[in-house]
Design a protein around this motif. Structure first.
Motif, mmCIF file in Angstrom:
data_model
loop_
_atom_site.group_PDB
_atom_site.id
_atom_site.type_symbol
_atom_site.label_atom_id
_atom_site.label_comp_id
_atom_site.label_asym_id
_atom_site.label_seq_id
_atom_site.Cartn_x
_atom_site.Cartn_y
_atom_site.Cartn_z
ATOM 1 N N HIS A 86 0.250 -1.416 -0.357
ATOM 2 C CA HIS A 86 -0.249 -0.105 -0.147
ATOM 3 C C HIS A 86 1.136 1.158 -0.238
ATOM 4 O O HIS A 86 2.254 1.559 0.949
ATOM 5 C CB HIS A 86 -0.656 -0.171 1.103
ATOM 6 C CG HIS A 86 -1.712 1.426 1.222
ATOM 7 N ND1 HIS A 86 -1.920 2.004 2.553
ATOM 8 C CD2 HIS A 86 -2.671 0.966 0.686
ATOM 9 C CE1 HIS A 86 -2.647 3.056 2.371
ATOM 10 N NE2 HIS A 86 -3.032 3.045 1.817
ATOM 11 N N GLU A 145 0.914 -0.331 -4.369
ATOM 12 C CA GLU A 145 -0.428 -0.024 -5.301
ATOM 13 C C GLU A 145 0.275 1.749 -4.829
ATOM 14 O O GLU A 145 0.782 1.702 -4.191
ATOM 15 C CB GLU A 145 -1.179 0.149 -4.003
ATOM 16 C CG GLU A 145 -2.578 0.530 -3.748
ATOM 17 C CD GLU A 145 -2.440 2.079 -3.355
ATOM 18 O OE1 GLU A 145 -3.617 2.201 -3.963
ATOM 19 O OE2 GLU A 145 -1.698 2.169 -2.594
ATOM 20 N N ASP A 168 -0.662 6.045 -5.437
ATOM 21 C CA ASP A 168 -1.748 7.130 -6.199
ATOM 22 C C ASP A 168 -1.780 7.926 -6.960
ATOM 23 O O ASP A 168 -0.684 8.372 -7.057
ATOM 24 C CB ASP A 168 -2.094 7.976 -4.916
ATOM 25 C CG ASP A 168 -2.619 6.778 -3.749
ATOM 26 O OD1 ASP A 168 -3.933 6.287 -3.632
ATOM 27 O OD2 ASP A 168 -1.781 6.864 -2.626
ATOM 28 N N HIS A 220 -0.867 10.878 -2.705
ATOM 29 C CA HIS A 220 -2.132 10.535 -2.276
ATOM 30 C C HIS A 220 -2.844 11.639 -2.183
ATOM 31 O O HIS A 220 -3.817 11.549 -1.965
ATOM 32 C CB HIS A 220 -1.959 9.730 -0.734
ATOM 33 C CG HIS A 220 -3.249 8.838 -0.118
ATOM 34 N ND1 HIS A 220 -3.733 10.327 0.899
ATOM 35 C CD2 HIS A 220 -3.351 8.335 -0.130
ATOM 36 C CE1 HIS A 220 -4.901 9.563 0.801
ATOM 37 N NE2 HIS A 220 -5.077 7.260 0.064
ATOM 38 N N LYS A 269 -7.098 8.804 -8.104
ATOM 39 C CA LYS A 269 -7.507 9.559 -7.052
ATOM 40 C C LYS A 269 -8.121 11.274 -7.757
ATOM 41 O O LYS A 269 -7.681 11.651 -8.817
ATOM 42 C CB LYS A 269 -6.146 10.305 -6.070
ATOM 43 C CG LYS A 269 -5.663 9.808 -5.726
ATOM 44 C CD LYS A 269 -6.267 9.095 -4.002
ATOM 45 C CE LYS A 269 -5.825 8.565 -3.534
ATOM 46 N NZ LYS A 269 -7.257 7.616 -2.361
ATOM 47 N N GLN A 287 -7.424 1.250 -10.091
ATOM 48 C CA GLN A 287 -8.945 1.525 -9.139
ATOM 49 C C GLN A 287 -9.154 2.834 -8.787
ATOM 50 O O GLN A 287 -8.120 3.556 -9.585
ATOM 51 C CB GLN A 287 -8.292 0.412 -7.925
ATOM 52 C CG GLN A 287 -7.069 1.365 -6.704
ATOM 53 C CD GLN A 287 -7.371 0.760 -5.963
ATOM 54 O OE1 GLN A 287 -7.432 -0.324 -5.615
ATOM 55 N NE2 GLN A 287 -6.242 0.788 -4.775
HETATM 56 CA CA CA Z 1 -4.462 4.422 -2.027
#
Ligand code: CA
Ligand code: G3P
Length: 290
Positions: A43, A70, A72, A85, A146, A195
């Motif tokens: 993460h 993962e 962002d 993020h 994001k 995602q």
């Molecule tokens: Ca994330």
């Protein structure tokens, strides 16, 4: 009477065939490019050990043998994809202001840190391109778009880069004398999943990149998902990524029943990991992938 019996038999056969067709459709609707086995996903990189979303965190994840990293993605002032993020730089740099107040060059010169960590590092904010260049084809990439509402066109930009790297990976595979397709990359857990919490955004990405597996992120305000919403989500998403605190057996069953995978975020303890494995999830997203 005999005629009536015969028509009843034919009706039953017809019904059976219809059911078989429906089952085949449900099974074949899932993306064949989803990796097998239980996935460990770092993460924001191995962000328990290094500043989140930095090269140090991704390299640590690689050392620990994680399946996917993962991270962002947001847009800079000059429209470049950047890995961070929050939509501001306040928490993870020494500066303040919105990410898109700064150009990529300015962002790349900012020190990056974790909010809890005060110790200085040499880590900087990195571009999406740089992360793809360094890790695509080596580790799986779970890319989170994001704040898509803040950045019109962000999906097209991500899609353009992903397409380019998918192509590059195929070419590299061929040059090495192997018929190394994009699908094989994904099956070997070095592929790409995209995602977002924003279902509109994930739906759009699916239309731009139909071969790339998509994950719908579920947090508290979307929970519980109705059967109808879940049906809508699985029409474009291969994964449902659920806040682990909200997950239970019923949800896992509802997702698996639709032939989709479920992964849990963000797992920070052995206890939660054990609970997720008992629930039968397909992978976890964790700050501690070791
Ligand atoms: Ca994330
Ligand atoms: O991958 C799941 C997780 O990243 C979602 O939460 O806020 O850390 O992006 P967040």
């Amino acid at each position: 009477m005999g005629k009536w019996k015969t028509s009843r038999v034919w009706r039953s056969i017809g019904l059976l065939l219809l059911m078989l067709c429906c089952m085949t459709l449900i099974v074949s609707a899932s993306n064949p490019n989803t990796p097998e086995g239980f996935l460990i996903i770092a993460h924001r990189g191995a962000s328990g050990d290094a500043p989140e979303n930095t090269m140090a965190a991704f390299e640590q994840a690689e050392r620990l043998g994680t399946d996917f990293i993962e991270f962002d993605v947001q847009l800079s002032k000059d429209g470049e994809l950047v890995v961070i993020h929050d939509d501001t730089v306040d928490r993870t740099t020494q500066y303040t202001g919105a990410v898109d107040d700064y150009t990529l060059n300015e962002l790349e010169n900012m020190d990056a840190k974790n909010d809890e960590k005060t110790d200085d590092t040499d880590e900087k904010i990195v571009s999406f391109e740089e992360v793809m260049h360094r890790f695509a084809g080596k580790l799986g990439m779970l890319i989170e778009i994001k704040e898509s509402k803040l950045y019109p066109g962000v999906e097209e930009k991500v899609a353009e880069v992903v397409r380019r790297y998918e192509l590059l990976l195929q070419v590299n595979g061929l040059e090495k004398g192997r018929n190394f397709t994009a699908v094989e990359h994904v099956k070997n857990s070095v592929g790409i999943i995209i995602q977002s919490y924003d279902f509109q955004s994930t739906r759009l990405i699916h239309s731009l990149l139909p071969d790339i597996p998509i994950a719908a992120l579920i947090q508290e305000d979307q929970h519980p998902l109705s059967e109808k919403t879940l049906d809508e989500l699985v029409s474009f998403a291969d994964y449902i990524h659920y806040n682990h605190e909200l997950l239970d057996e019923k949800i896992v069953e509802q997702i698996h029943h639709r032939n989709r995978k479920v992964m849990a975020w963000t797992i920070q303890s052995e206890q939660d990991m054990i609970r997720m494995k008992k629930l039968g999830v397909d992978g976890v997203i964790t700050d501690f992938p070791g």
